[in-house]
Design a protein around this motif. Structure first.
Motif, PDB file in Angstrom:
ATOM      1  N   GLY A  89       0.717  -1.047   0.501  1.00 36.35           N
ATOM      2  CA  GLY A  89       0.214  -0.102   0.235  1.00 36.35           C
ATOM      3  C   GLY A  89       1.072   0.720  -0.188  1.00 36.35           C
ATOM      4  N   ILE A  90       2.033   1.150  -0.950  1.00 33.54           N
ATOM      5  CA  ILE A  90       2.752   2.348  -0.932  1.00 33.54           C
ATOM      6  C   ILE A  90       2.898   2.299  -1.910  1.00 33.54           C
ATOM      7  CG2 ILE A  90       3.961   2.386   1.458  1.00 33.54           C
ATOM      8  CD1 ILE A  90       6.212   0.917  -0.011  1.00 33.54           C
ATOM      9  N   PRO A  91       3.477   3.705  -2.626  1.00 31.53           N
ATOM     10  CA  PRO A  91       3.868   4.125  -4.038  1.00 31.53           C
ATOM     11  C   PRO A  91       5.121   3.140  -4.341  1.00 31.53           C
ATOM     12  CG  PRO A  91       4.094   5.809  -2.649  1.00 31.53           C
ATOM     13  CD  PRO A  91       3.782   4.830  -1.517  1.00 31.53           C
ATOM     14  N   ALA A  92       4.968   3.465  -6.215  1.00 34.85           N
ATOM     15  CA  ALA A  92       6.324   2.854  -6.263  1.00 34.85           C
ATOM     16  C   ALA A  92       6.530   4.078  -7.614  1.00 34.85           C
ATOM     17  CB  ALA A  92       5.873   1.739  -7.186  1.00 34.85           C
ATOM     18  N   ILE A  93       7.588   4.165  -7.521  1.00 32.06           N
ATOM     19  CA  ILE A  93       8.559   5.617  -7.955  1.00 32.06           C
ATOM     20  C   ILE A  93       9.535   4.874  -9.437  1.00 32.06           C
ATOM     21  CG2 ILE A  93       9.151   7.563  -7.749  1.00 32.06           C
ATOM     22  CD1 ILE A  93       8.576   7.666  -5.329  1.00 32.06           C
ATOM     23  N   GLY A  94       9.320   5.410 -10.149  1.00 32.02           N
ATOM     24  CA  GLY A  94       9.924   5.038 -11.579  1.00 32.02           C
ATOM     25  C   GLY A  94      11.605   6.036 -11.996  1.00 32.02           C
ATOM     26  N   VAL A  95      12.505   5.757 -12.207  1.00 34.19           N
ATOM     27  CA  VAL A  95      13.156   6.879 -11.917  1.00 34.19           C
ATOM     28  C   VAL A  95      14.057   6.326 -13.389  1.00 34.19           C
ATOM     29  CG1 VAL A  95      16.001   7.191 -11.278  1.00 34.19           C
ATOM     30  CG2 VAL A  95      13.804   7.931  -9.699  1.00 34.19           C
ATOM     31  N   THR A  96      14.733   7.262 -14.113  1.00 33.31           N
ATOM     32  CA  THR A  96      15.367   6.352 -15.574  1.00 33.31           C
ATOM     33  C   THR A  96      16.777   6.549 -15.607  1.00 33.31           C
ATOM     34  OG1 THR A  96      16.037   8.091 -16.276  1.00 33.31           O
ATOM     35  CG2 THR A  96      13.560   7.667 -16.979  1.00 33.31           C
ATOM     36  N   THR A  97      17.621   5.697 -15.855  1.00 35.84           N
ATOM     37  CA  THR A  97      19.050   5.159 -15.199  1.00 35.84           C
ATOM     38  C   THR A  97      19.901   6.773 -15.604  1.00 35.84           C
ATOM     39  OG1 THR A  97      18.265   3.128 -16.457  1.00 35.84           O
ATOM     40  CG2 THR A  97      20.630   3.544 -16.146  1.00 35.84           C
ATOM     41  N   LEU A  98      19.124   7.403 -16.775  1.00 34.84           N
ATOM     42  CA  LEU A  98      19.992   8.229 -17.716  1.00 34.84           C
ATOM     43  C   LEU A  98      20.273   9.386 -16.732  1.00 34.84           C
ATOM     44  CD1 LEU A  98      18.938   8.205 -21.209  1.00 34.84           C
ATOM     45  CD2 LEU A  98      21.035   7.702 -20.200  1.00 34.84           C
ATOM     46  N   GLU A  99      19.114   9.868 -16.253  1.00 35.52           N
ATOM     47  CA  GLU A  99      18.774  11.007 -14.793  1.00 35.52           C
ATOM     48  C   GLU A  99      19.399  10.395 -13.407  1.00 35.52           C
ATOM     49  OE1 GLU A  99      14.860  10.799 -13.695  1.00 35.52           O
ATOM     50  OE2 GLU A  99      13.750   9.736 -13.486  1.00 35.52           O
ATOM     51  N   ALA A 100      19.662   9.386 -13.312  1.00 29.26           N
ATOM     52  CA  ALA A 100      20.455   8.802 -12.263  1.00 29.26           C
ATOM     53  C   ALA A 100      22.248   8.956 -12.548  1.00 29.26           C
ATOM     54  CB  ALA A 100      20.469   7.378 -11.557  1.00 29.26           C
ATOM     55  N   LEU A 101      22.636   7.927 -13.920  1.00 27.79           N
ATOM     56  CA  LEU A 101      23.563   9.026 -14.667  1.00 27.79           C
ATOM     57  C   LEU A 101      24.106   9.765 -13.770  1.00 27.79           C
ATOM     58  CD1 LEU A 101      24.040   6.002 -17.306  1.00 27.79           C
ATOM     59  CD2 LEU A 101      25.652   6.353 -15.151  1.00 27.79           C
ATOM     60  N   ALA A 102      23.077  11.170 -14.357  1.00 22.33           N
ATOM     61  CA  ALA A 102      22.682  12.366 -14.462  1.00 22.33           C
ATOM     62  C   ALA A 102      23.299  12.968 -13.278  1.00 22.33           C
ATOM     63  CB  ALA A 102      22.375  12.960 -15.475  1.00 22.33           C
TER      64      ALA A 102
END
Length: 225
Positions: A89-102
């Motif tokens: 019952g919690i959110p799943a949040i997506g992060v792109t590989t490219l923004e994480a590398l940046a």
């Protein structure tokens, strides 16, 4: 906020637990698998939770890398994150590989634009350009190494990602580079997800179709009856 982060976008099967309110990493588990993420991911998550001294009930959100990267690994990570989020019952949040590398590169070169780039195969580069505040300027998109180098050169960007060397070879200028890897440190995903907050359910980011194709000989003929 206690965030569980998951990354299966590259050869690593990684998970960590972070208290993003105090910017503290509580525990992690990272295994260099190459393949086989589906068989190991839950054990990796369990190990990260154990080292953090936390349980699933303590989590406030699940962060996950949505790609670009390994087609199979991304599917495994995203489906696991969404399943855990639904069960807890919690959110799943997506992060792109490219923004994480940046974001990781910006820690080394603060106040600079960043071009994150990965080798997409077939002579293609998967890239995204971010400004000094890490706001997206272009991409994620598929382009040639020459086009990506020109894009980064326009703003004197720092290069990040495993394709940095290819871009440097294709350019007529010298770039600063950081994080020449296929993915960022797992804790970066947790911090970025906490900053984003809850939103749409994460979905895999595929910039081109998978290499695998069904074999025509195994396709059953359609019945008209």
């Amino acid at each position: 906020m206690i965030v569980l982060a998951i990354d299966c976008s590259a050869g690593l099967c990684a998970s960590c637990v972070c208290d993003t309110g105090s910017d503290t990493e509580l525990g992690r588990e990272v295994r260099d698998l190459g393949k086989g993420h589906a068989e190991h991911l839950m054990a990796v998550i369990d190990a990260a939770l154990e080292r953090a001294g936390r349980t699933f009930a303590d989590l406030d959100a699940v962060a996950v890398s949505i790609g670009p990267g390994s087609f199979t690994g991304i599917r495994v990570g995203v489906s696991t994150a969404r399943g855990l989020a639904l069960a807890l019952g919690i959110p799943a949040i997506g992060v792109t590989t490219l923004e994480a590398l940046a974001a990781e590169a910006a820690q080394q070169f603060p106040g600079r634009a960043v071009l994150a780039a990965l080798d997409g195969g077939r002579g293609e580069i998967h890239a995204a350009l971010y400004d000094k505040q890490l706001r997206p300027l272009s991409g994620p998109a598929v382009m040639s190494a020459e086009a990506a180098a020109r894009l980064g050169g326009q703003v004197n960007a720092v290069l990040a990602g495993a394709a940095a060397a290819q871009l440097s070879d294709a350019a007529d200028q010298v770039f600063d580079s950081a994080v020449p890897e296929r993915t960022a440190d797992i804790a970066v995903y947790a911090r970025l997800a906490a900053n984003k907050g809850a939103g749409e359910k994460p979905r895999p980011l595929y910039l081109r179709d998978a290499d695998a194709r069904p074999q025509a000989g195994f396709v059953l003929p359609r019945s008209d009856s």
